[in-house]
Design a protein around this motif. Structure first.
Motif, PDB file in Angstrom:
ATOM      1  N   PHE A  74       0.476 -18.584  -6.340  1.00 43.64           N
ATOM      2  CA  PHE A  74       0.070 -17.447  -7.235  1.00 43.64           C
ATOM      3  C   PHE A  74       0.981 -16.244  -6.904  1.00 43.64           C
ATOM      4  O   PHE A  74       1.081 -15.883  -5.925  1.00 43.64           O
ATOM      5  CB  PHE A  74      -1.456 -17.171  -7.505  1.00 43.64           C
ATOM      6  CG  PHE A  74      -2.086 -16.608  -6.140  1.00 43.64           C
ATOM      7  CD1 PHE A  74      -1.831 -15.158  -6.118  1.00 43.64           C
ATOM      8  CD2 PHE A  74      -2.421 -17.118  -5.251  1.00 43.64           C
ATOM      9  CE1 PHE A  74      -2.087 -14.596  -4.817  1.00 43.64           C
ATOM     10  CE2 PHE A  74      -2.948 -16.802  -4.137  1.00 43.64           C
ATOM     11  CZ  PHE A  74      -2.867 -15.381  -3.952  1.00 43.64           C
TER      12      PHE A  74
ATOM     13  N   VAL B 262     -12.721 -25.581  -8.333  1.00 40.61           N
ATOM     14  CA  VAL B 262     -12.250 -24.232  -7.683  1.00 40.61           C
ATOM     15  C   VAL B 262     -13.297 -23.696  -6.675  1.00 40.61           C
ATOM     16  O   VAL B 262     -12.943 -22.574  -6.001  1.00 40.61           O
ATOM     17  CB  VAL B 262     -11.858 -23.304  -8.694  1.00 40.61           C
ATOM     18  CG1 VAL B 262     -10.808 -23.674  -9.419  1.00 40.61           C
ATOM     19  CG2 VAL B 262     -12.874 -22.952  -9.615  1.00 40.61           C
ATOM     20  N   VAL B 263     -14.658 -23.944  -6.864  1.00 38.49           N
ATOM     21  CA  VAL B 263     -15.702 -23.127  -5.831  1.00 38.49           C
ATOM     22  C   VAL B 263     -16.137 -24.287  -4.976  1.00 38.49           C
ATOM     23  O   VAL B 263     -15.915 -23.936  -3.420  1.00 38.49           O
ATOM     24  CB  VAL B 263     -16.945 -23.000  -6.459  1.00 38.49           C
ATOM     25  CG1 VAL B 263     -17.990 -22.355  -5.560  1.00 38.49           C
ATOM     26  CG2 VAL B 263     -16.597 -21.936  -7.857  1.00 38.49           C
TER      27      VAL B 263
ATOM     28  N   LEU C  70       0.890 -19.278   7.660  1.00 40.71           N
ATOM     29  CA  LEU C  70      -0.261 -19.113   7.048  1.00 40.71           C
ATOM     30  C   LEU C  70      -0.683 -20.379   6.316  1.00 40.71           C
ATOM     31  O   LEU C  70      -1.910 -20.701   6.197  1.00 40.71           O
ATOM     32  CB  LEU C  70      -0.788 -17.782   6.209  1.00 40.71           C
ATOM     33  CG  LEU C  70      -0.653 -16.502   6.926  1.00 40.71           C
ATOM     34  CD1 LEU C  70      -1.093 -15.409   5.990  1.00 40.71           C
ATOM     35  CD2 LEU C  70      -1.460 -16.487   8.037  1.00 40.71           C
ATOM     36  N   TYR C  71       0.491 -20.849   5.568  1.00 40.47           N
ATOM     37  CA  TYR C  71       0.287 -22.072   4.853  1.00 40.47           C
ATOM     38  C   TYR C  71       0.775 -23.360   5.721  1.00 40.47           C
ATOM     39  O   TYR C  71       0.799 -24.340   5.173  1.00 40.47           O
ATOM     40  CB  TYR C  71       1.362 -21.936   3.504  1.00 40.47           C
ATOM     41  CG  TYR C  71       0.806 -21.347   2.426  1.00 40.47           C
ATOM     42  CD1 TYR C  71      -0.325 -21.708   1.631  1.00 40.47           C
ATOM     43  CD2 TYR C  71       1.042 -20.040   2.171  1.00 40.47           C
ATOM     44  CE1 TYR C  71      -0.861 -21.098   0.614  1.00 40.47           C
ATOM     45  CE2 TYR C  71       0.299 -19.172   1.258  1.00 40.47           C
ATOM     46  CZ  TYR C  71      -0.609 -19.755   0.650  1.00 40.47           C
ATOM     47  OH  TYR C  71      -0.998 -19.071  -0.616  1.00 40.47           O
ATOM     48  N   HIS C  72       0.818 -23.161   7.015  1.00 40.56           N
ATOM     49  CA  HIS C  72       0.998 -24.174   7.893  1.00 40.56           C
ATOM     50  C   HIS C  72       2.330 -24.919   7.696  1.00 40.56           C
ATOM     51  O   HIS C  72       2.290 -26.288   7.839  1.00 40.56           O
ATOM     52  CB  HIS C  72      -0.226 -25.303   7.838  1.00 40.56           C
ATOM     53  CG  HIS C  72      -1.653 -24.395   8.359  1.00 40.56           C
ATOM     54  ND1 HIS C  72      -2.850 -25.060   8.097  1.00 40.56           N
ATOM     55  CD2 HIS C  72      -1.616 -23.367   8.708  1.00 40.56           C
ATOM     56  CE1 HIS C  72      -3.592 -24.332   8.413  1.00 40.56           C
ATOM     57  NE2 HIS C  72      -3.143 -23.228   8.726  1.00 40.56           N
TER      58      HIS C  72
ATOM     59  N   PHE D 122       3.922 -15.676   5.922  1.00 41.82           N
ATOM     60  CA  PHE D 122       3.168 -16.455   4.988  1.00 41.82           C
ATOM     61  C   PHE D 122       3.331 -17.920   5.106  1.00 41.82           C
ATOM     62  O   PHE D 122       2.469 -18.592   4.965  1.00 41.82           O
ATOM     63  CB  PHE D 122       3.594 -16.137   3.535  1.00 41.82           C
ATOM     64  CG  PHE D 122       2.839 -14.768   3.152  1.00 41.82           C
ATOM     65  CD1 PHE D 122       1.562 -14.618   3.379  1.00 41.82           C
ATOM     66  CD2 PHE D 122       3.436 -13.401   3.006  1.00 41.82           C
ATOM     67  CE1 PHE D 122       0.874 -13.464   2.787  1.00 41.82           C
ATOM     68  CE2 PHE D 122       2.765 -12.193   2.867  1.00 41.82           C
ATOM     69  CZ  PHE D 122       1.161 -12.282   2.825  1.00 41.82           C
TER      70      PHE D 122
ATOM     71  N   ARG E  56      -6.344 -24.793  -1.792  1.00 46.90           N
ATOM     72  CA  ARG E  56      -5.585 -23.574  -1.449  1.00 46.90           C
ATOM     73  C   ARG E  56      -4.154 -23.986  -1.010  1.00 46.90           C
ATOM     74  O   ARG E  56      -3.097 -23.134  -1.096  1.00 46.90           O
ATOM     75  CB  ARG E  56      -6.164 -22.612  -0.463  1.00 46.90           C
ATOM     76  CG  ARG E  56      -7.099 -21.949  -1.120  1.00 46.90           C
ATOM     77  CD  ARG E  56      -8.094 -21.025  -0.022  1.00 46.90           C
ATOM     78  NE  ARG E  56      -9.334 -20.503  -0.643  1.00 46.90           N
ATOM     79  CZ  ARG E  56     -10.151 -20.014  -0.249  1.00 46.90           C
ATOM     80  NH1 ARG E  56     -10.531 -20.200   1.299  1.00 46.90           N
ATOM     81  NH2 ARG E  56     -11.225 -19.495  -0.684  1.00 46.90           N
ATOM     82  N   SER E  57      -4.058 -25.096  -0.260  1.00 49.46           N
ATOM     83  CA  SER E  57      -2.506 -25.444   0.188  1.00 49.46           C
ATOM     84  C   SER E  57      -1.787 -26.008  -0.906  1.00 49.46           C
ATOM     85  O   SER E  57      -0.733 -26.297  -0.918  1.00 49.46           O
ATOM     86  CB  SER E  57      -2.893 -26.296   1.324  1.00 49.46           C
ATOM     87  OG  SER E  57      -3.621 -27.642   0.983  1.00 49.46           O
TER      88      SER E  57
ATOM     89  N   LYS F 154      -7.836 -15.309 -11.321  1.00 50.25           N
ATOM     90  CA  LYS F 154      -8.406 -15.354  -9.956  1.00 50.25           C
ATOM     91  C   LYS F 154      -9.570 -16.451  -9.746  1.00 50.25           C
ATOM     92  O   LYS F 154      -9.749 -16.672  -8.489  1.00 50.25           O
ATOM     93  CB  LYS F 154      -8.896 -13.760  -9.863  1.00 50.25           C
ATOM     94  CG  LYS F 154      -7.822 -12.983  -9.532  1.00 50.25           C
ATOM     95  CD  LYS F 154      -8.497 -11.446  -9.100  1.00 50.25           C
ATOM     96  CE  LYS F 154      -6.968 -10.472  -8.753  1.00 50.25           C
ATOM     97  NZ  LYS F 154      -7.343  -9.326  -8.178  1.00 50.25           N
TER      98      LYS F 154
ATOM     99  N   THR G 145      -9.348 -19.594  -6.495  1.00 47.97           N
ATOM    100  CA  THR G 145     -10.500 -19.507  -5.751  1.00 47.97           C
ATOM    101  C   THR G 145     -10.596 -18.101  -5.269  1.00 47.97           C
ATOM    102  O   THR G 145     -11.401 -18.011  -4.125  1.00 47.97           O
ATOM    103  CB  THR G 145     -10.019 -20.280  -4.376  1.00 47.97           C
ATOM    104  OG1 THR G 145      -9.142 -19.767  -3.586  1.00 47.97           O
ATOM    105  CG2 THR G 145      -9.879 -21.678  -4.922  1.00 47.97           C
ATOM    106  N   MET G 146     -10.240 -16.864  -6.034  1.00 53.14           N
ATOM    107  CA  MET G 146     -10.408 -15.409  -5.278  1.00 53.14           C
ATOM    108  C   MET G 146     -11.648 -14.887  -5.847  1.00 53.14           C
ATOM    109  O   MET G 146     -12.160 -14.063  -5.351  1.00 53.14           O
ATOM    110  CB  MET G 146      -9.205 -14.669  -5.725  1.00 53.14           C
ATOM    111  CG  MET G 146      -8.273 -14.826  -4.663  1.00 53.14           C
ATOM    112  SD  MET G 146      -6.812 -13.826  -5.153  1.00 53.14           S
ATOM    113  CE  MET G 146      -5.534 -14.845  -5.422  1.00 53.14           C
TER     114      MET G 146
ATOM    115  N   ALA H 271     -12.578 -25.204  -2.721  1.00 52.00           N
ATOM    116  CA  ALA H 271     -11.414 -24.039  -2.567  1.00 52.00           C
ATOM    117  C   ALA H 271     -10.823 -24.366  -1.415  1.00 52.00           C
ATOM    118  O   ALA H 271      -9.528 -24.072  -1.755  1.00 52.00           O
ATOM    119  CB  ALA H 271     -12.279 -22.845  -2.457  1.00 52.00           C
ATOM    120  N   GLU H 272     -11.041 -24.614  -0.237  1.00 50.10           N
ATOM    121  CA  GLU H 272     -10.239 -24.684   1.006  1.00 50.10           C
ATOM    122  C   GLU H 272      -9.158 -25.692   0.821  1.00 50.10           C
ATOM    123  O   GLU H 272      -8.091 -25.702   1.193  1.00 50.10           O
ATOM    124  CB  GLU H 272     -11.121 -24.816   2.159  1.00 50.10           C
ATOM    125  CG  GLU H 272     -11.730 -23.550   2.678  1.00 50.10           C
ATOM    126  CD  GLU H 272     -12.701 -23.914   3.569  1.00 50.10           C
ATOM    127  OE1 GLU H 272     -12.514 -24.756   4.691  1.00 50.10           O
ATOM    128  OE2 GLU H 272     -13.728 -23.110   3.713  1.00 50.10           O
TER     129      GLU H 272
END
Lengths: 323, 265
Positions: free
Chosen positions: A91, A78-79, A115-117, A112, A86-87, A58, A62-63, A82-83
């Protein structure tokens, strides 16, 4: 090149206990771990329940924000990044949740993908391909609520591949699946490996890690206690033989007595339907059997086998017989 | 933000709206809130107030429709993130490149548009059961007011959603918030009937201005000035709600990643 770099990663959770006099208890889920995963590698994170595997995944996806330490995936923090990250990652967490049950498998994937464009023209081709890849092409138009657990897991795999990520995190993807479903899913993982995806797989199934992973980190109580190839890990127990007694119930005082013997390294018990397997690691091998049997007076014993250690035995030794 | 991103976000809003519509059509609680409850309110109002004349009928139609909109805003939009968290999909939403607020906009827009069905139902009810033919005084201005109402409700929903997640204590009052807002926003009767100290509360709620604009353009025409004031208030409050919700969403997601509360099992 390194796809994943983890340096001194630590994550502490705070739990409140008590109703009137509330106290905050700190639980260290991941305790100062470091490892690297290379491009195209299938890396295993192996450990018992509560070892910190999911927390690690996690943080890498980035969760969760780490308490301290640093982690980079594809060179991105990862912090802080993060944005952007994500693409490029995907996971899967074991279990049936995380899907819209009132929609069909196809509609879940289409949603989905947006959401991932993913471009609609691409997703129109990719979704049927992925449904076929995970063996759901004939059930794709049905509502997810009618899917078996294995089908939902496979749909999750398809979901995570929608945007063609470079790095995949598979957190116990075969948990709760029947043997056939688990075998099919492992084949999907092998296919992904053949496509040169970097994969971090967590599991507590030894044979799964042995069959799939190129390198394995054994994690216990939040710490990495060994990191090697499956063959390398087996050398941890090469000096020991495994004596396996088929038993029908073992009192705890007998287990304590067995553990107290100087020639016994590890004692563990595995449930196998109506019976149990009592596994004892000892350098004396078959020579130790008469002494051990004498300590098990009154216990119903079936077969006794003395064999070479496996990865599972190495794991049991590493985590102290608590598997 | 470039054109491609805008197009991607537009697609997300469309798919999120479509998904919300499909889910709501199979949820009896939602169907009751946006279809049955406004009809009950409209029936009671027609029986009690029907003898007041033709103009009052459209007031009732608009008022009961607004109750459906608010119920939808409070319960469906308000729960939109909480629900995703319980079903385990919030983690997946957060870990995509799309901001959660964009997805929530799609869901809320869908809810608001579905709720307008309650206004149409009340209108049909007035014609079929009571034999009234409600007329709208200013159809063009009414349409503009309706569009602004949809936008302002969407923005209000966008504000409520993270507030409820960040403050579970507020969400526990959700049922209790339903009727006070009907009253404070003057859906069924003017707020002039309420004590003076409640007026500022009405003014900070965009549904109040929406109800005022819709009532004014349909049955209580007092000139363009009043309608323009309501429109300006709706736009200004919506912008404030948007800014506040943007801050709250950032705070919500950071806190969830710190407290490990993106997923609750």
């Amino acid at each position: 090149m390194k796809a994943i770099e983890v340096r001194n990663l630590r994550r502490v959770f705070r739990a409140t206990i008590g109703v009137v006099r509330r106290k905050i208890k700190e639980i260290v889920a991941v305790d100062d771990i470091s490892f690297e995963v290379y491009d195209g590698e299938l890396f295993g994170l192996l450990g018992p329940n509560g070892a910190g595997k999911t927390t690690t995944v996690k943080m890498l996806t980035t969760m969760l924000i780490p308490t301290s330490g640093e982690a980079r995936v594809l060179g991105l923090d990862v912090v802080r990044s993060a944005e952007a990250l994500r693409s490029r990652i995907g996971f899967v967490f074991g279990g049936e949740r995380g899907l819209y049950w009132r929609l069909s498998g196809y509609d879940n994937l289409r949603y989905f993908a947006s959401l991932y464009h993913v471009d609609p023209a691409v997703s129109r081709k990719r979704i049927p391909y992925l449904l076929d890849l995970v063996g759901l092409s004939d059930r794709g138009q049905e509502k997810v609520e009618g899917y078996s657990r294995g089908m939902k897991q496979r749909l999750h795999i398809a979901r995570t591949l929608l945007h063609d990520p470079q790095v995949l995190f598979l957190d116990e993807p075969t948990i709760g699946l029947d043997p056939v479903g688990a075998r099919e899913l492992r084949q999907v993982v092998r296919n992904l490996q053949a496509e040169k995806k970097t994969i971090l797989l967590t599991t507590h199934y030894m044979f799964e890690a042995d069959a799939l992973c190129q390198r394995i980190a054994v994690i216990d109580k939040g710490r990495i206690i060994a990191l090697d190839t499956p063959e390398g890990l087996k050398t941890y127990v090469k000096d020991l033989a495994v004596i396996e007694f088929e038993v029908y119930g073992v009192p705890s005082n007998v287990l304590e007595q067995l553990r107290a013997q100087p020639y016994v390294h590890t004692v563990s018990v595995e449930n196998r339907d109506q019976k149990q397997a009592l596994l004892i690691h000892s350098p004396r091998g078959s020579q130790a059997v008469p002494d051990l049997l004498s300590m098990m007076n009154g216990i119903r014993i079936g077969n006794v086998i003395v064999r070479e250690p496996t990865l599972e035995d190495a794991y049991v030794r590493l985590v102290g017989g608590e598997a | 933000m470039n054109l491609k991103t805008l197009r991607d976000y537009g697609r997300v809003i469309f798919y999120a709206a479509e998904m919300a519509l499909r889910s709501n059509l199979t949820d009896s609680f939602v169907l009751f809130g946006i279809l049955v409850q406004p009809i009950i309110i409209a029936l009671l109002a027609f029986w009690m107030l029907g003898d007041r004349g033709g103009e009052y009928i459209i007031f009732v139609v608009i008022g009961s429709g607004m109750t459906g909109l608010w119920t939808s805003c409070l319960f469906i939009s308000g729960n939109s993130i909480t629900q995703e968290r319980w079903t385990g999909t919030l983690e997946l939403m957060v870990s995509t490149p799309t901001p959660v607020s964009v997805i929530v906009i799609g869901k809320i827009l869908s809810n608001v548009l579905q709720s307008l069905a309650s206004m149409v139902l009340s209108y049909t009810l007035a014609i079929v059961i009571f034999g009234y033919v409600p007329t709208i005084n200013q159809p063009v201005l009414f349409t503009i007011s309706l569009l602004l109402t949809i936008l302002s409700y969407a923005c209000f929903g966008l504000l409520i959603s993270p507030v409820f997640v960040l403050n579970p204590d507020v969400q526990r009052l959700q049922n209790g918030l339903e009727f006070p807002v009907y009253v404070l926003c003057g859906f069924m009767f003017p707020i002039a009937l309420l004590p003076g100290w409640t007026t500022p509360l009405s003014y900070i709620l965009s549904p109040y201005w929406a109800a005022r604009a819709l009532h004014a353009t349909s049955s209580q025409w007092n000139g363009l000035g009043e309608v323009a004031l309501s429109w300006a208030a709706m736009v200004a409050l919506s912008l404030i709600y948007l800014m506040l919700s943007s801050l709250l969403f950032k705070r919500l997601l950071r806190r969830a990643r710190l407290d490990a509360t993106l997923n609750i099992q």
